[in-house]
Design an enzyme around this catalytic site. Sequence first.
Site, PDB file in Angstrom:
ATOM      1  N   ASP A 112       0.868  -1.177   0.000  1.00  0.00           N
ATOM      2  CA  ASP A 112       0.000   0.000   0.000  1.00  0.00           C
ATOM      3  C   ASP A 112       0.906   1.229   0.000  1.00  0.00           C
ATOM      4  OD1 ASP A 112      -2.459   1.506   0.301  1.00  0.00           O
ATOM      5  OD2 ASP A 112      -1.784   1.941   2.330  1.00  0.00           O
ATOM      6  N   SER A 113       0.318   2.368  -0.276  1.00  0.00           N
ATOM      7  CA  SER A 113       1.081   3.614  -0.221  1.00  0.00           C
ATOM      8  C   SER A 113       1.529   3.933   1.208  1.00  0.00           C
ATOM      9  CB  SER A 113       0.203   4.758  -0.732  1.00  0.00           C
ATOM     10  OG  SER A 113      -0.998   4.801   0.011  1.00  0.00           O
TER      11      SER A 113
ATOM     12  N   CYS B 294      -3.675  -0.968  -2.140  1.00  0.00           N
ATOM     13  CA  CYS B 294      -3.924   0.460  -2.368  1.00  0.00           C
ATOM     14  C   CYS B 294      -4.894   0.650  -3.541  1.00  0.00           C
ATOM     15  CB  CYS B 294      -2.595   1.134  -2.674  1.00  0.00           C
ATOM     16  SG  CYS B 294      -2.730   2.885  -2.989  1.00  0.00           S
TER      17      CYS B 294
ATOM     18  N   GLU C  30      -6.020   9.496   9.377  1.00  0.00           N
ATOM     19  CA  GLU C  30      -4.655   9.363   9.919  1.00  0.00           C
ATOM     20  C   GLU C  30      -4.454  10.210  11.171  1.00  0.00           C
ATOM     21  OE1 GLU C  30      -1.460   9.209   7.152  1.00  0.00           O
ATOM     22  OE2 GLU C  30      -2.457   7.582   6.058  1.00  0.00           O
TER      23      GLU C  30
ATOM     24  N   CYS D  38     -11.279   3.212  -1.139  1.00  0.00           N
ATOM     25  CA  CYS D  38     -10.013   3.691  -0.566  1.00  0.00           C
ATOM     26  C   CYS D  38      -9.757   2.919   0.715  1.00  0.00           C
ATOM     27  CB  CYS D  38     -10.104   5.186  -0.260  1.00  0.00           C
ATOM     28  SG  CYS D  38      -8.628   5.832   0.550  1.00  0.00           S
TER      29      CYS D  38
ATOM     30  N   HIS E  89      -8.608   3.746   3.505  1.00  0.00           N
ATOM     31  CA  HIS E  89      -8.915   4.386   4.787  1.00  0.00           C
ATOM     32  C   HIS E  89     -10.405   4.469   5.101  1.00  0.00           C
ATOM     33  CE1 HIS E  89      -4.816   5.600   4.147  1.00  0.00           C
ATOM     34  NE2 HIS E  89      -4.766   6.299   5.257  1.00  0.00           N
TER      35      HIS E  89
HETATM   36  N1  DGL Z   1      -3.985   3.874  -0.015  1.00  0.00           N
HETATM   37  C1  DGL Z   1      -4.624   4.939  -0.746  1.00  0.00           C
HETATM   38  C2  DGL Z   1      -5.846   4.379  -1.474  1.00  0.00           C
HETATM   39  O1  DGL Z   1      -6.399   3.369  -1.118  1.00  0.00           O
HETATM   40  C3  DGL Z   1      -5.024   6.083   0.158  1.00  0.00           C
HETATM   41  C4  DGL Z   1      -3.867   6.890   0.667  1.00  0.00           C
HETATM   42  C5  DGL Z   1      -3.068   7.545  -0.420  1.00  0.00           C
HETATM   43  O2  DGL Z   1      -3.565   8.479  -1.084  1.00  0.00           O
HETATM   44  O3  DGL Z   1      -1.944   7.111  -0.628  1.00  0.00           O
HETATM   45  O4  DGL Z   1      -6.270   4.967  -2.428  1.00  0.00           O
END
Ligand code: DGL
Length: 266
Positions: A12-13, A75, A154, A186, A188
């Site tokens: 993931d990012s 992600c 976050e 997403c 989050h």
């Molecule tokens: N992990 C990213 C997503 O699911 C969210 C956070 C980011 O923008 O890196 O799109």
Amino acid sequence: MNNKDAPIGIFDSGVGGLTVMKEIEEILPYESLIYLGDTARTPYGTRSQERIKKLSFRNILFLEQFKVKLVVVACNTSSAVALDYLRENFSIPIIGVIEPGVRLAVERTKNMRIGVIGTEATINAGAYQKAILNANPEIKVFAKACPLFVPLVEEGFTNGKIPELAAETYLAEFRQNNIDTLLLGCTHYPILIEPIRKIMGESVDIINSAQAVAEETQKFLKKNSMLGKNHTPYKIFYVTDAPERFRRIGERFLKKRLDDIRLVEI
Ligand code: DGL
């Protein structure tokens, strides 16, 4: 790839993919998992498509060194922008988060009106919109980027006035559009389920694609006779920056301790 007890790689990012990992752990308890959070470059959601592809490519190169049997792109932004590119460039099986979530949303909608929310890059890439229309061209899709949601989560604003105001601002138009299904596109957003539900009301079906991804992973492993049988599976977390922040936010996400967090340069 035929080593059943090889780990599953998840990237993931940053920290958000832990929501996907949590669901995978729950239904696949005998799998070892290696998680990579690219915390040095997070967020991906505001970056260009070219950059997101390059970063996602590097993440899989990193995971490959552990002989992972499968990669889950947790992600949504990477999945929306880079999945085809990654599948063209790697022979290892890759599961993204778009298709499983879409399948569930298309199954569930009754009035054929689905809302999708995600980062700016995810919504601009149009991957969700395309995948839904591919599955059923009769469906009307309403897509909306909700860029404030990631920082809110976050920073721990997951309940109460502030996330509710953000949710109202972003989601009010979905009520006018009369959607009956809302796809959380997403990592989050499952953490914001309460304020989102409060704004959308009980009649809207909210789809957490993290669960759908875990089920897809399980199905893929079963179908290919690749299910692991590790009785002492390991979980290792690699991050590219700020392991303490990852730990703090990650423990809040998962509601448990994260032990083995390692800092790497990739
Ligand atoms: N992990 C990213 C997503 O699911 C969210 C956070 C980011 O923008 O890196 O799109």
